[in-house]
Structure formats: structure tokens, C-alpha cells
Design an enzyme around this catalytic site. Sequence first.
Site, PDB file in Angstrom:
ATOM      1  N   SER A 191     -10.311   7.653  -2.446  1.00 45.33           N
ATOM      2  CA  SER A 191     -11.721   8.446  -2.176  1.00 45.33           C
ATOM      3  C   SER A 191     -12.923   7.821  -2.993  1.00 45.33           C
ATOM      4  CB  SER A 191     -11.290   9.934  -2.396  1.00 45.33           C
ATOM      5  OG  SER A 191     -10.240  10.571  -1.812  1.00 45.33           O
TER       6      SER A 191
ATOM      7  N   GLY B 234      -7.522   9.597   0.583  1.00 49.35           N
ATOM      8  CA  GLY B 234      -7.654  10.242   1.751  1.00 49.35           C
ATOM      9  C   GLY B 234      -7.685  11.555   1.429  1.00 49.35           C
TER      10      GLY B 234
ATOM     11  N   HIS C  26       0.782  -1.123   0.143  1.00 55.85           N
ATOM     12  CA  HIS C  26      -0.228  -0.039  -0.074  1.00 55.85           C
ATOM     13  C   HIS C  26       1.004   1.283  -0.047  1.00 55.85           C
ATOM     14  CE1 HIS C  26      -2.810   3.141   1.507  1.00 55.85           C
ATOM     15  NE2 HIS C  26      -3.629   2.276   1.027  1.00 55.85           N
TER      16      HIS C  26
END
Length: 255
Positions: free
Chosen positions: A217, A177, A101
Amino acid sequence: KRFFSTRTPIVGGNWKLNAGNGMTKDSIDELVKGLNDSKIPSCEMFICPPTLYLERVQNSAASHLAVCAQNIYSEPKGAFTGETSGDMLLDMGIKWALIGHSERRDIFGESDELLGAKIAHAQRIGLNVVPCIGEHKEEREAGKTMDVLVPQLQAICDNVSDWSKIVIAYEPVWAIGTGLTATPEQAQDTHADIRTWLSQNVSAEVADNLRIQYGGSVKDSNSAALAAGPDIDGFLVGGASLKAPAFLSICSAFD
């Protein structure tokens, strides 16, 4: 022609370092109960609690909710303080893990080389993994998205023999985010570019069968438009996965 409809959509919820919407076992239980009480969607689902809560969630989640670790190490055991063993996950009945990630890459300095070693170990033990790839905002704006993604893809491909154990998550780092989201067109175009590269550098069969998630998002308000992309096979959801109704709404985009 790609028969993309044969790929079963898969949606994951990455809780990151969050105990649901709180900081306690109760907030974990509340989120899992909300997910358990829903109708079973037509997509596959997995959820990624913090390591501390993996066993708790594994013991309480409904059977259609796979439990996924957020990270593993490239060795089964040893003097590796703070790491998570894929072998031990399998012993607990946990069959999935995220790898690479962007927060692991950017905050903790994990490299493509380490990503590759983790995938190679996961392949040896039969663990399903979701390697994450993505570019930063300045790279997107400079038109270098695939220049950035290709080395990340190569590190995956060099270490995979069983592609049925792999789901790739494309997450533009600038959209994680931040409230920014790739447009459906941007997301679809990049997914198509990834699939074309895989077809040319691995095989057409692997490219056609491999599921590629979009992350960055994703919300219940934009999931349907993103899901319409023929090369978008699911989502890796961050903040919205901490609220059962929102996460379930996102999953329903593939119904």
C-alpha cells in the site's frame, strides 16, 4: 556505519493481472506513454506487466524503464504448461523478474524450496530477480516477523552467488492491497533487522550493498515518509503503479 547513500534507490511497479487501468492493449499503451513522457527520476525503475503484454511493453517503454516479468519457472523449457522461462525472457531482452510474491505463495502454494530453485536458475543464466518476503498480520502481532522472514531469507541466500543480480522486496502481507501500510518506523525497523541478519549470515559487504525495497500500500501520500528510512532503498508498488502520475510521484520520493 552503513554508507546507505551509495545504494541507488530502485522502484518497481507490479501491475499484477491488470492491463493498466483497463482490459485492453490501448490501456497498456496509455500507461506506458504516461511513464515515457515523464522526466527521468534519480532512482532506477522497473515495471511488471502481465506476461501477455511483456513484449509489447518492452518494445514501447523508454530506455530508463526496465521491464520485469512477474514470475519465472526453475527450468528453461519443457512440459510446464502455463509457466514462464527466464531464458526466453532474456532472449526477448527482458532482464528482470519477480519471484515469490505473496500472491504466488498464498494463492498458488509456491514454497521456499521452489523459490530457491527459481533463484538458482536465474543465477545460472544471469537474470536479475526481486525475491519477495513478508509476514501475515497475525505473525506481526505475535512478534514473530523475523521468525517468518528468516526461512524465506535463507532460501534466497542458499541459492545466490552473485548478489549484484538480487534486489529483495519486503512486503508485509497484511499491507498488500488492504490500504494498511506499515508505519515508516515499522518498515525501517524491519529493513534494518533484515540487513543485520544478512550481515551476520552472509557478509557485511553484501548487507551494505544489497537494495531492499518496501512494498505494501505504498502511495504518493506516504512514499516520502517511508523513503526517509536509511535502510529503505526503494519500493515495490502495486495499485498506485497503474496510474502514471502517482507512480512517478512515488519515484520522486528519492530525488
